[in-house]
Design a protein around this motif. Sequence first.
Motif, PDB file in Angstrom:
ATOM      1  N   ASN A  45       0.818  -1.218   0.000  1.00  0.00           N
ATOM      2  CA  ASN A  45       0.000   0.000   0.000  1.00  0.00           C
ATOM      3  C   ASN A  45       0.849   1.265   0.000  1.00  0.00           C
ATOM      4  N   GLU A  46       1.992   1.207   0.694  1.00  0.00           N
ATOM      5  CA  GLU A  46       2.839   2.398   0.794  1.00  0.00           C
ATOM      6  C   GLU A  46       4.035   2.324  -0.168  1.00  0.00           C
ATOM      7  N   HIS A  47       4.022   1.305  -1.012  1.00  0.00           N
ATOM      8  CA  HIS A  47       5.050   1.147  -2.058  1.00  0.00           C
ATOM      9  C   HIS A  47       6.476   1.113  -1.499  1.00  0.00           C
ATOM     10  N   TRP A  48       6.705   0.350  -0.435  1.00  0.00           N
ATOM     11  CA  TRP A  48       8.070   0.264   0.089  1.00  0.00           C
ATOM     12  C   TRP A  48       8.933  -0.590  -0.816  1.00  0.00           C
ATOM     13  N   PRO A  49      10.105  -0.058  -1.226  1.00  0.00           N
ATOM     14  CA  PRO A  49      11.014  -0.902  -2.007  1.00  0.00           C
ATOM     15  C   PRO A  49      11.540  -2.037  -1.126  1.00  0.00           C
ATOM     16  N   LEU A  50      11.831  -3.141  -1.767  1.00  0.00           N
ATOM     17  CA  LEU A  50      12.227  -4.349  -1.031  1.00  0.00           C
ATOM     18  C   LEU A  50      13.389  -4.094  -0.064  1.00  0.00           C
ATOM     19  N   HIS A  51      14.432  -3.383  -0.564  1.00  0.00           N
ATOM     20  CA  HIS A  51      15.617  -3.212   0.283  1.00  0.00           C
ATOM     21  C   HIS A  51      15.313  -2.388   1.529  1.00  0.00           C
ATOM     22  N   GLU A  52      14.295  -1.529   1.442  1.00  0.00           N
ATOM     23  CA  GLU A  52      13.885  -0.763   2.626  1.00  0.00           C
ATOM     24  C   GLU A  52      13.074  -1.660   3.567  1.00  0.00           C
ATOM     25  N   TYR A  53      12.142  -2.379   2.981  1.00  0.00           N
ATOM     26  CA  TYR A  53      11.253  -3.221   3.801  1.00  0.00           C
ATOM     27  C   TYR A  53      12.043  -4.299   4.537  1.00  0.00           C
ATOM     28  N   GLU A  54      13.054  -4.826   3.850  1.00  0.00           N
ATOM     29  CA  GLU A  54      13.861  -5.899   4.455  1.00  0.00           C
ATOM     30  C   GLU A  54      14.524  -5.476   5.760  1.00  0.00           C
ATOM     31  N   LYS A  55      14.684  -4.168   5.933  1.00  0.00           N
ATOM     32  CA  LYS A  55      15.330  -3.681   7.168  1.00  0.00           C
ATOM     33  C   LYS A  55      14.502  -4.012   8.405  1.00  0.00           C
ATOM     34  N   LEU A  56      13.241  -4.363   8.174  1.00  0.00           N
ATOM     35  CA  LEU A  56      12.385  -4.730   9.314  1.00  0.00           C
ATOM     36  C   LEU A  56      12.755  -6.102   9.889  1.00  0.00           C
ATOM     37  N   ALA A  57      13.492  -6.895   9.108  1.00  0.00           N
ATOM     38  CA  ALA A  57      13.789  -8.260   9.592  1.00  0.00           C
ATOM     39  C   ALA A  57      14.755  -8.247  10.788  1.00  0.00           C
ATOM     40  N   PRO A  58      15.925  -7.617  10.677  1.00  0.00           N
ATOM     41  CA  PRO A  58      16.856  -7.673  11.821  1.00  0.00           C
ATOM     42  C   PRO A  58      16.369  -6.935  13.059  1.00  0.00           C
ATOM     43  N   THR A  59      15.389  -6.040  12.885  1.00  0.00           N
ATOM     44  CA  THR A  59      14.947  -5.266  14.059  1.00  0.00           C
ATOM     45  C   THR A  59      13.768  -5.908  14.796  1.00  0.00           C
ATOM     46  N   TRP A  60      13.323  -7.067  14.341  1.00  0.00           N
ATOM     47  CA  TRP A  60      12.158  -7.697  14.978  1.00  0.00           C
ATOM     48  C   TRP A  60      12.594  -8.595  16.123  1.00  0.00           C
ATOM     49  N   HIS A  61      12.221  -8.208  17.345  1.00  0.00           N
ATOM     50  CA  HIS A  61      12.656  -8.982  18.518  1.00  0.00           C
ATOM     51  C   HIS A  61      11.475  -9.270  19.445  1.00  0.00           C
ATOM     52  N   PRO A  62      10.646 -10.232  19.085  1.00  0.00           N
ATOM     53  CA  PRO A  62       9.500 -10.548  19.950  1.00  0.00           C
ATOM     54  C   PRO A  62       9.939 -11.095  21.305  1.00  0.00           C
ATOM     55  N   LYS A  63       9.089 -10.849  22.295  1.00  0.00           N
ATOM     56  CA  LYS A  63       9.403 -11.388  23.624  1.00  0.00           C
ATOM     57  C   LYS A  63       9.172 -12.903  23.633  1.00  0.00           C
ATOM     58  N   PRO A  64       9.839 -13.587  24.536  1.00  0.00           N
ATOM     59  CA  PRO A  64       9.585 -15.032  24.613  1.00  0.00           C
ATOM     60  C   PRO A  64       8.178 -15.309  25.155  1.00  0.00           C
ATOM     61  N   GLY A  65       7.635 -16.434  24.767  1.00  0.00           N
ATOM     62  CA  GLY A  65       6.359 -16.874  25.360  1.00  0.00           C
ATOM     63  C   GLY A  65       5.117 -16.207  24.799  1.00  0.00           C
ATOM     64  N   ALA A  66       5.253 -15.442  23.688  1.00  0.00           N
ATOM     65  CA  ALA A  66       4.086 -14.730  23.151  1.00  0.00           C
ATOM     66  C   ALA A  66       2.990 -15.712  22.720  1.00  0.00           C
ATOM     67  N   ALA A  67       3.383 -16.753  22.021  1.00  0.00           N
ATOM     68  CA  ALA A  67       2.387 -17.690  21.490  1.00  0.00           C
ATOM     69  C   ALA A  67       1.600 -18.371  22.615  1.00  0.00           C
ATOM     70  N   ARG A  68       2.270 -18.576  23.725  1.00  0.00           N
ATOM     71  CA  ARG A  68       1.595 -19.168  24.904  1.00  0.00           C
ATOM     72  C   ARG A  68       0.458 -18.264  25.358  1.00  0.00           C
ATOM     73  N   GLU A  69       0.747 -16.963  25.349  1.00  0.00           N
ATOM     74  CA  GLU A  69      -0.276 -16.003  25.781  1.00  0.00           C
ATOM     75  C   GLU A  69      -1.509 -16.069  24.872  1.00  0.00           C
ATOM     76  N   TRP A  70      -1.254 -16.162  23.553  1.00  0.00           N
ATOM     77  CA  TRP A  70      -2.396 -16.235  22.607  1.00  0.00           C
ATOM     78  C   TRP A  70      -3.188 -17.522  22.829  1.00  0.00           C
ATOM     79  N   ALA A  71      -2.436 -18.630  22.930  1.00  0.00           N
ATOM     80  CA  ALA A  71      -3.114 -19.933  23.015  1.00  0.00           C
ATOM     81  C   ALA A  71      -3.908 -20.025  24.316  1.00  0.00           C
ATOM     82  N   LYS A  72      -3.357 -19.456  25.358  1.00  0.00           N
ATOM     83  CA  LYS A  72      -4.081 -19.475  26.643  1.00  0.00           C
ATOM     84  C   LYS A  72      -5.373 -18.671  26.507  1.00  0.00           C
ATOM     85  N   LEU A  73      -5.253 -17.485  25.905  1.00  0.00           N
ATOM     86  CA  LEU A  73      -6.442 -16.655  25.715  1.00  0.00           C
ATOM     87  C   LEU A  73      -7.461 -17.386  24.837  1.00  0.00           C
TER      88      LEU A  73
END
Length: 410
Positions: A45-73
């Motif tokens: 939608n915002e026309h991000w070029p691939l090389h810009e969008y890819e920068k989101l990969a190394p910066t993604w740091h989810p907390k541990p145990g997130a999926a447990r929280e969803w499954a419990k809910l």
Amino acid sequence: MPAKMTAAEKHQQRRLAWFRQARFGMFIHWGLYAQMGRHEWAMQNEHWPLHEYEKLAPTWHPKPGAAREWAKLAADSGCRYMVMTTKHHEGFCLFNSALTDYNAVQLGPKRDLVAEYVDACHEFGLRMGFYYSLMDWHHPDGMRCKRSEPARRRFVDYIHGQLRELLTNYGKVDVIWYDVSYPLDAAGWESEKMNQMVLELQPDIIINNRNQLPGDFGTPEEHIRAEERMWEACMTTNGSWGYAPIGQQWRTAGEAVDMLRTCAAGGGNLLLNLGPAPDGSLPAPGKRLFKQVGKWLTQNGAAVYEATDPVPPIQPFTGGCTAQGNTLYFHCRRWPGTKLVIGGIANKVKSVRFLGGAKVKFTQTPDQLFLRGLPEKAPDPLATVFAIELDGKPKGRGSHMTLPQPKTLR
Ligand code: GLC
């Protein structure tokens, strides 16, 4: 089962048996786009070029145990299954893939987020589905596959290869949920072969209809419409599948309960979505919505999980129906006060109760049922359910305008 069923049809009915009774599932859309917080299509939608969008990969740091929280809910909320995006259109894989480094084990999280999700579903006794987008904005052949045969060959091998990985490396998978088959057709995707492979790897799995083949069930999206065969309506809770903290246009728990009723009445399921934040935590309004629905289901589950018999056309402004056997459930969403009128029940009413509770006084004329002596305020603000025992399977009378009218109305 009709006697004339083929072996494949019988197999399909067996595979679908749990799904027919599941009724309620939690959909999870999670990927790099969560960090943008502006819908999972933000790249496009915002026309991000691939090389810009890819920068989101190394910066993604989810907390541990997130999926447990969803499954419990999900489990606490009365869901019987979950479906999670293993790869959305952006192409980033939440699973460990030998076919691309653009995945959560190599980059960013450095964890197999699909494995964590699978473990969480097992822990909370939920059936488990994998969403997998066929369309891929990251793969170099993802679009040119339409024009070039060598590109198509490479891309389709990649897609089939990833499906093989997903259905080999994570134990038993209950649902494969393909999405967006652009830009190829069934022949281009080799969809027949795809489904055959899926069934070979997971003989009990069920397959949706988004690889240009009918599969085992239909997937109406952002609307609820019953189909002849098994179906599942997927719905957002706030107008976006991916995390979107801006706008905040949340559906209410009352609307979700309405959706469940409509799905049950048409014999289908509701797959209700949440888009976790980048760290994996769930947005508070979404969490609250699921909890409220869960509380309602604890009291009213009987009117939803197994109540999939056809309902007569009884649909006053105050609510709607589900049915099972000789019981008609009236889900009252708009509480009218001490007296409730339901028109058009053709059966004789034997008794009326608040579902799981006290008896309700009633009177019945040939065409109207009056529930009397009700509290001023709705006992359940989401929907108060009445269990109405009839002398047979529910039958409606149709519009009263077709019945003989008293003189004064002419
Ligand atoms: C659509 C959208 C997508 C979403 C899906 C859910 O096809 O492209 O973003 O994942 O529907 O049904």
